[in-house]
Scaffold this motif. Structure first.
Motif, PDB file in Angstrom:
ATOM      1  N   VAL A  27       0.849  -1.194   0.000  1.00  0.00           N
ATOM      2  CA  VAL A  27       0.000   0.000   0.000  1.00  0.00           C
ATOM      3  C   VAL A  27       0.880   1.238   0.000  1.00  0.00           C
ATOM      4  O   VAL A  27       1.871   1.316   0.736  1.00  0.00           O
ATOM      5  CB  VAL A  27      -0.929   0.010   1.231  1.00  0.00           C
ATOM      6  CG1 VAL A  27      -1.730   1.299   1.293  1.00  0.00           C
ATOM      7  CG2 VAL A  27      -1.862  -1.197   1.199  1.00  0.00           C
ATOM      8  N   THR A  28       0.502   2.192  -0.842  1.00  0.00           N
ATOM      9  CA  THR A  28       1.261   3.449  -0.918  1.00  0.00           C
ATOM     10  C   THR A  28       0.803   4.381   0.203  1.00  0.00           C
ATOM     11  O   THR A  28      -0.391   4.637   0.379  1.00  0.00           O
ATOM     12  CB  THR A  28       1.039   4.133  -2.270  1.00  0.00           C
ATOM     13  OG1 THR A  28       1.423   3.227  -3.321  1.00  0.00           O
ATOM     14  CG2 THR A  28       1.869   5.403  -2.367  1.00  0.00           C
ATOM     15  N   LYS A  29       1.780   4.859   0.967  1.00  0.00           N
ATOM     16  CA  LYS A  29       1.492   5.787   2.066  1.00  0.00           C
ATOM     17  C   LYS A  29       2.374   7.018   1.905  1.00  0.00           C
ATOM     18  O   LYS A  29       3.246   7.064   1.035  1.00  0.00           O
ATOM     19  CB  LYS A  29       1.748   5.107   3.413  1.00  0.00           C
ATOM     20  CG  LYS A  29       0.875   3.880   3.647  1.00  0.00           C
ATOM     21  CD  LYS A  29       1.141   3.263   5.014  1.00  0.00           C
ATOM     22  CE  LYS A  29       0.234   2.066   5.243  1.00  0.00           C
ATOM     23  NZ  LYS A  29       0.461   1.461   6.592  1.00  0.00           N
ATOM     24  N   SER A  30       2.145   8.001   2.740  1.00  0.00           N
ATOM     25  CA  SER A  30       2.974   9.216   2.674  1.00  0.00           C
ATOM     26  C   SER A  30       3.423   9.602   4.079  1.00  0.00           C
ATOM     27  O   SER A  30       2.747   9.293   5.063  1.00  0.00           O
ATOM     28  CB  SER A  30       2.199  10.373   2.030  1.00  0.00           C
ATOM     29  OG  SER A  30       1.030  10.667   2.785  1.00  0.00           O
ATOM     30  N   VAL A  80       6.515  12.733   1.246  1.00  0.00           N
ATOM     31  CA  VAL A  80       6.998  11.803   0.224  1.00  0.00           C
ATOM     32  C   VAL A  80       6.226  10.492   0.356  1.00  0.00           C
ATOM     33  O   VAL A  80       5.789  10.108   1.437  1.00  0.00           O
ATOM     34  CB  VAL A  80       8.513  11.534   0.378  1.00  0.00           C
ATOM     35  CG1 VAL A  80       9.310  12.783   0.088  1.00  0.00           C
ATOM     36  CG2 VAL A  80       8.841  10.980   1.758  1.00  0.00           C
ATOM     37  N   ASP A  81       6.064   9.814  -0.774  1.00  0.00           N
ATOM     38  CA  ASP A  81       5.349   8.535  -0.782  1.00  0.00           C
ATOM     39  C   ASP A  81       6.307   7.390  -0.506  1.00  0.00           C
ATOM     40  O   ASP A  81       7.491   7.431  -0.874  1.00  0.00           O
ATOM     41  CB  ASP A  81       4.676   8.303  -2.132  1.00  0.00           C
ATOM     42  CG  ASP A  81       3.508   9.259  -2.355  1.00  0.00           C
ATOM     43  OD1 ASP A  81       2.999   9.803  -1.357  1.00  0.00           O
ATOM     44  OD2 ASP A  81       3.126   9.456  -3.523  1.00  0.00           O
ATOM     45  N   TYR A  82       5.792   6.363   0.145  1.00  0.00           N
ATOM     46  CA  TYR A  82       6.561   5.132   0.344  1.00  0.00           C
ATOM     47  C   TYR A  82       5.581   3.961   0.315  1.00  0.00           C
ATOM     48  O   TYR A  82       4.371   4.129   0.472  1.00  0.00           O
ATOM     49  CB  TYR A  82       7.341   5.162   1.653  1.00  0.00           C
ATOM     50  CG  TYR A  82       6.488   5.117   2.900  1.00  0.00           C
ATOM     51  CD1 TYR A  82       6.314   3.922   3.604  1.00  0.00           C
ATOM     52  CD2 TYR A  82       5.840   6.262   3.375  1.00  0.00           C
ATOM     53  CE1 TYR A  82       5.535   3.864   4.746  1.00  0.00           C
ATOM     54  CE2 TYR A  82       5.059   6.222   4.504  1.00  0.00           C
ATOM     55  CZ  TYR A  82       4.910   5.024   5.198  1.00  0.00           C
ATOM     56  OH  TYR A  82       4.127   4.969   6.327  1.00  0.00           O
ATOM     57  N   VAL A  83       6.109   2.791   0.063  1.00  0.00           N
ATOM     58  CA  VAL A  83       5.270   1.594  -0.046  1.00  0.00           C
ATOM     59  C   VAL A  83       5.507   0.693   1.158  1.00  0.00           C
ATOM     60  O   VAL A  83       6.650   0.458   1.558  1.00  0.00           O
ATOM     61  CB  VAL A  83       5.578   0.827  -1.355  1.00  0.00           C
ATOM     62  CG1 VAL A  83       4.784  -0.480  -1.403  1.00  0.00           C
ATOM     63  CG2 VAL A  83       5.251   1.686  -2.568  1.00  0.00           C
ATOM     64  N   GLU A  84       4.410   0.190   1.721  1.00  0.00           N
ATOM     65  CA  GLU A  84       4.506  -0.677   2.897  1.00  0.00           C
ATOM     66  C   GLU A  84       3.482  -1.798   2.771  1.00  0.00           C
ATOM     67  O   GLU A  84       2.342  -1.571   2.367  1.00  0.00           O
ATOM     68  CB  GLU A  84       4.236   0.146   4.159  1.00  0.00           C
ATOM     69  CG  GLU A  84       4.340  -0.634   5.449  1.00  0.00           C
ATOM     70  CD  GLU A  84       4.138   0.261   6.668  1.00  0.00           C
ATOM     71  OE1 GLU A  84       5.149   0.810   7.163  1.00  0.00           O
ATOM     72  OE2 GLU A  84       2.986   0.432   7.102  1.00  0.00           O
ATOM     73  N   GLU A  85       3.904  -2.987   3.117  1.00  0.00           N
ATOM     74  CA  GLU A  85       2.972  -4.108   3.082  1.00  0.00           C
ATOM     75  C   GLU A  85       1.990  -3.980   4.249  1.00  0.00           C
ATOM     76  O   GLU A  85       2.398  -3.715   5.376  1.00  0.00           O
ATOM     77  CB  GLU A  85       3.720  -5.439   3.173  1.00  0.00           C
ATOM     78  CG  GLU A  85       2.801  -6.645   2.987  1.00  0.00           C
ATOM     79  CD  GLU A  85       3.552  -7.964   3.009  1.00  0.00           C
ATOM     80  OE1 GLU A  85       3.732  -8.560   1.922  1.00  0.00           O
ATOM     81  OE2 GLU A  85       3.974  -8.391   4.111  1.00  0.00           O
ATOM     82  N   GLU A  86       0.731  -4.201   3.950  1.00  0.00           N
ATOM     83  CA  GLU A  86      -0.311  -4.006   4.953  1.00  0.00           C
ATOM     84  C   GLU A  86      -1.285  -5.180   4.925  1.00  0.00           C
ATOM     85  O   GLU A  86      -1.608  -5.714   3.861  1.00  0.00           O
ATOM     86  CB  GLU A  86      -1.051  -2.693   4.658  1.00  0.00           C
ATOM     87  CG  GLU A  86      -2.075  -2.304   5.689  1.00  0.00           C
ATOM     88  CD  GLU A  86      -2.727  -0.962   5.328  1.00  0.00           C
ATOM     89  OE1 GLU A  86      -3.918  -0.958   4.971  1.00  0.00           O
ATOM     90  OE2 GLU A  86      -2.029   0.085   5.391  1.00  0.00           O
ATOM     91  N   THR A  87      -1.721  -5.603   6.081  1.00  0.00           N
ATOM     92  CA  THR A  87      -2.787  -6.609   6.156  1.00  0.00           C
ATOM     93  C   THR A  87      -4.125  -5.884   6.034  1.00  0.00           C
ATOM     94  O   THR A  87      -4.455  -5.032   6.867  1.00  0.00           O
ATOM     95  CB  THR A  87      -2.723  -7.398   7.477  1.00  0.00           C
ATOM     96  OG1 THR A  87      -1.487  -8.113   7.529  1.00  0.00           O
ATOM     97  CG2 THR A  87      -3.871  -8.385   7.564  1.00  0.00           C
TER      98      THR A  87
END
Length: 626
Positions: A210-213, A224-231
């Motif tokens: 999921v893209t987060k900021s 800035v945007d970053y990607v993190e795995e999310e349940t």
């Protein structure tokens, strides 16, 4: 590479399934996730009988990977996988369910119930994909295989390199058309929405990048945007938790999360049934009436889940119309689903659940009425009309269920009372439950017809809603006490049979009353001496089943039925007005006719009914003034 044809009337059945069985394309993801969950459950059951296999739940998950550049969507699981023969059998034969067969052959326990029942769910993928590829490696197998198909033309199975046990499904998403934007099935926000909607309570984690900021640094306003795995899913549904561990706040949060309403629930009901038909339910009685509740646009129904997977957004068959205000959900593993898992087959299980839920709702409302009157009256202010309509509807079929839930304003208590409370207070000599109908409490209190009953010390129920009298006519009696309107021709009071003076006055003035009746021909059924009036000169009563209030209600409807009550003009023979009538009848019958019309129109106005000819009425008033 050999291309094989589908079995089971492949082309026709697949076309039908893709184009007709599912009402919404987005359910393809629900079906693939449910299959993935089943694959991991099978691994769990295998571990129960295989001492060399341990089941570490943390190792089992479902991964969703969208790729906009390649226009693919992957659904990966770490379940038991499929051999070449299983790919051939389960995917090569439409409507062949490996999960269903496994469910029949395996004793289920520990809450790991197989979801799948039909083998068509996998093929829902063709609603959104031009090409579907399945790469799978089965437990105890050294080889992996790739199954691939473009739809009705058939499929191929080839050897493939894959190290981990499990299955990977790759969908080549279709290009957009004028009618459908397939791009949305590659958007992480939409995918999250679909997962939360249908598969939120799958017991294994559904993971997705999921893209987060976040702020660029501590002092910067730039993000800035970053990607993190999310349940994405919640996994453990609230309805499967122990009731003792849950608080009112937990239920309120669930109510808000599911968007059952913008208000707070007035009461929640948590049901766990483990009998002939097993099911869990969480039901809510809302605080406020939905804005569209009394309109054609309102849809009743509870959310329906099968083993934690949403099957229907609103299952209307679970609620009777008179409890249509109830919100919530039902989850059962014993439902007989149709081929699309979207609609229920109308079977015994559904009827049993619906019947049980209805009983539970009624019991909860009775407890609320008994133990928290303030809350119940708040509920009744919002939904009491629906309960009364339930008494009237279907020719009174549900009146026994609903009669103890009804409330009406009391002339004595000056508040809402139940029918049971009214009957308990009745004097021994009171034979009937008396009621008066009108537009408001204030207007009813001024009705001349209430005088006799009130003087006897009897309590009167005030009916201020259009449905009230219709419901009571259908109810007919309560605890063997009949209902009687204060405007009815016969009040059932002892004075009416014992008062010889009234009979004498009727007889003595029969010519006057006959003249008045003739003057009001077509407007009233009769003119007679009143046995109910004390201080007022005149009133209307009704003979027959149609009351004055019912006439008003029926004639205010769009179809304008022109229903007429059998009106009786009652004259108070002890009032000065009657002496004036006697005098004019002896000396000036034209004036008697004038007085008669005035009294009749006066009685209409007291009842809140329209005067037939306002101009003539005002002219008559002017004649009296001159």
């Amino acid at each position: 590479m050999e291309k094989k044809q589908f079995k089971a009337e492949s082309k026709r059945l697949l076309e039908l399934m893709v184009n007709s069985i599912y009402s919404q394309r987005e359910v393809f993801l629900r079906e693939l996730i449910s299959n993935a969950s089943d694959a991991m459950d099978k691994m769990y059951y295998r571990s129960l009988t295989d001492e060399n296999l341990s089941f570490n739940k943390d190792s089992y998950y479902i991964q969703i990977i969208p790729n906009k550049e390649e226009r693919t969507l992957k659904v990966i699981d770490t379940g038991i996988g499929m051999t070449k023969d299983e790919l051939e059998t389960n995917l090569g034969t439409i409507a062949k369910s490996g999960s269903f067969a496994f469910k029949n052959d395996t004793e289920l326990k520990d809450g790991h119930d197989i979801i799948g029942q039909f083998g068509v769910g996998f093929y829902a993928a063709f609603m959104v994909a031009d090409v579907v590829t399945v790469i799978s490696k089965a437990l105890d197998s050294e080889e992996a295989y790739k199954w691939e198909s473009t739809g009705t033309e058939g499929y191929s199975i080839t050897s493939y390199e894959k190290e981990e046990i499990g299955t990977e499904i790759i969908l080549k998403i279709k290009d957009n058309t004028e009618d459908e934007s397939y791009d949305s099935y590659l958007e992480e926000a939409h995918l999250k929405e679909i997962i939360k909607k249908y598969s939120d309570f799958i017991r294994y984690p559904i993971k997705m990048d999921v893209t987060k900021s976040k702020p660029k640094d501590e002092e910067s306003d730039e993000y800035v945007d970053y990607v993190e795995e999310e349940t994405i899913n919640s996994m453990v549904p609230i309805w499967k938790k122990n009731k003792n561990e849950l608080t009112d706040e937990d239920y309120e949060n669930f109510y808000q999360e599911k968007r059952y309403g913008f208000d707070k629930p007035l009461k929640s009901l948590h049901i766990n049934v483990d009998g002939t038909v097993r099911y869990n339910a969480i039901l809510f009685i809302p605080e406020n009436t939905p804005f569209d509740y009394y309109s054609k646009e309102f849809e009743k129904g509870l959310e329906l889940y099968s083993n934690g997977v949403l099957i229907m957004n609103k299952c209307a068959d679970l609620l009777p119309d008179y409890f249509s205000f109830v919100k919530g959900m039902v989850d059962s593993e014993d439902l007989s689903l149709n081929i699309s898992r979207e609609m229920l087959q109308h079977d015994r299980q559904l009827k049993v659940i619906a019947k049980n839920i209805t009983k539970k709702i009624k019991t909860q409302l009775l407890h609320l009425l008994r133990d928290d009157r303030e809350k119940y009256e708040k509920f009744y202010d919002s939904f009491g009309r629906q309960l009364k309509f339930g008494v009237y509807n279907e020719f009174g079929a549900n009146k026994e269920t609903l009669k103890d839930l009804l409330l009406f304003y009391s002339s004595k208590e000056k508040k809402l009372v139940s029918l049971n409370e009214y009957v308990k207070r009745m004097p021994e000599d009171q034979a009937y439950i008396y009621y008066a109908s009108g537009e408001s409490i204030e207007r009813i209190e001024k009705l001349p017809q209430t005088e006799m009953v009130a003087d006897k010390g009897y309590e009167i129920l005030y009916f201020t809603e259009e449905i009230d009298e219709f419901a009571i006519k259908m109810l007919m009696n309560y605890q063997d006490k009949e209902f009687k309107s204060v405007s009815s021709g016969d009040l059932g009071l002892d004075e009416e049979t014992d008062n010889e003076t009234d009979k004498d006055k009727q007889e003595e003035n029969k010519e006057l009353f006959a003249f008045m009746k003739e003057n009001l021909a077509g407007k009233v059924k009769d003119v007679r001496a009143s046995k109910r009036l004390k201080s007022h000169p005149v009133c209307l009563s009704a003979d027959g089943d149609i009351s004055l209030e019912m006439e008003k209600v029926l004639n205010s409807m769009p179809n304008n039925q022109q229903v007429k009550a059998d009106k009786v003009l009652e004259i108070n023979t002890n009032h000065d007005i009657f002496q004036a009538l006697q005098t004019t009848f002896a000396n000036d019958k034209d004036k008697t006719a004038l007085y008669t019309n005035l009294l009749y129109n006066q009685a209409l106005l007291i009842e809140g009914m329209p005067v037939n000819d306002p101009v003539a009425f005002t002219n008559d008033i002017c004649k009296v003034m001159i």
